[in-house]
Design a protein around this motif. Sequence first.
Motif, short mmCIF file in Angstrom:
data_model
loop_
_atom_site.label_atom_id
_atom_site.label_comp_id
_atom_site.label_asym_id
_atom_site.label_seq_id
_atom_site.Cartn_x
_atom_site.Cartn_y
_atom_site.Cartn_z
N TYR B 33 0.83 -1.20 0.00
CA TYR B 33 0.00 0.00 0.00
C TYR B 33 0.87 1.26 0.00
O TYR B 33 1.98 1.24 0.54
CB TYR B 33 -0.87 0.07 1.27
N TYR B 35 0.30 5.22 1.28
CA TYR B 35 -0.56 6.17 1.98
C TYR B 35 0.12 7.53 1.99
O TYR B 35 1.33 7.64 1.94
CB TYR B 35 -0.77 5.76 3.44
N GLN B 37 0.00 11.13 4.46
CA GLN B 37 -0.45 11.63 5.76
C GLN B 37 -0.28 13.14 5.77
O GLN B 37 0.84 13.64 5.73
CB GLN B 37 0.35 11.00 6.90
N LEU B 43 -4.47 8.92 7.69
CA LEU B 43 -3.78 8.41 6.50
C LEU B 43 -4.80 8.12 5.40
O LEU B 43 -5.88 7.60 5.66
CB LEU B 43 -3.04 7.11 6.85
N LEU B 45 -5.35 6.33 1.57
CA LEU B 45 -4.79 5.33 0.66
C LEU B 45 -4.69 5.90 -0.74
O LEU B 45 -5.68 6.40 -1.30
CB LEU B 45 -5.69 4.09 0.66
N TYR B 48 -3.00 0.59 -3.96
CA TYR B 48 -2.62 -0.65 -3.30
C TYR B 48 -2.45 -1.75 -4.34
O TYR B 48 -2.85 -1.60 -5.49
CB TYR B 48 -3.63 -1.04 -2.22
N LYS B 57 -6.60 1.57 -7.54
CA LYS B 57 -6.64 2.91 -6.96
C LYS B 57 -7.23 2.87 -5.56
O LYS B 57 -8.12 2.08 -5.26
CB LYS B 57 -7.48 3.84 -7.84
N PHE B 90 3.82 7.07 3.21
CA PHE B 90 4.18 5.81 3.85
C PHE B 90 3.83 4.65 2.93
O PHE B 90 2.73 4.58 2.38
CB PHE B 90 3.42 5.62 5.16
#
Lengths: 109, 115
Positions: B33, B35, B37, B43, B45, B48, B57, B90
């Motif tokens: 994944y 992410y 922030q 967080l 997405l 993924y 998406k 992340f």
Amino acid sequence: KNEVEQSPQNLTAQEGEFITINCSYSVGISALHWLQQHPGGGIVSLFMLSSGKKKHGRLIATINIQEKHSSLHITASHPRDSAVYICAALRGSNYKLTFGKGTLLTVNP
Amino acid sequence: NAGVTQTPKFRILKIGQSMTLQCTQDMNHNYMYWYRQDPGMGLKLIYYSVGAGITDKGEVPNGYNVSRSTTEDFPLRLELAAPSQTSVYFCASSPTPGRTNEKLFFGSGTQLSVL
């Protein structure tokens, strides 16, 4: 309204106090994560639970799926517990998580 | 095991520049994944992947692209960087979704500023 709500947003405690952080969600979920993010950014997964209670050291997580609520408890809090605690709800089979905004915990010596 | 390795840790881009954020995991996890922030927000997405060759998406995919040619690597490409892409990114991985005790493993994050 965010689908995952955490309370409180900020929490200050004295060393040794019992801490409770709450997480409520408005949609049906299959499981919930609790994460810890220390200053400097690293994120660590604490628990994943779908029912009942889990314990690891001084950390305890509980969840009531029907009431759409989870709690993270810290017993005998310590300054090193100071961090942002994040809950994230897992929905569906595609493993899409919805994150809360986090609770900033500060434990003073 | 190194876990999830994410590079770079910091980057400043000019508007319109492109870059790739690298993410590698050595745990043979199927799910990976990306992410972002933003301050005061949970967080979100971006993209993924459920396995090599499969990507999808997330909530905020615009302005990003990904690929998953191997199980280990999941790079995130920013094309034509914009100030709205200033964020902390992340990468994360997990073995299989939905099972009890299956945790997420996060990289250390990339702080990106677009000026």
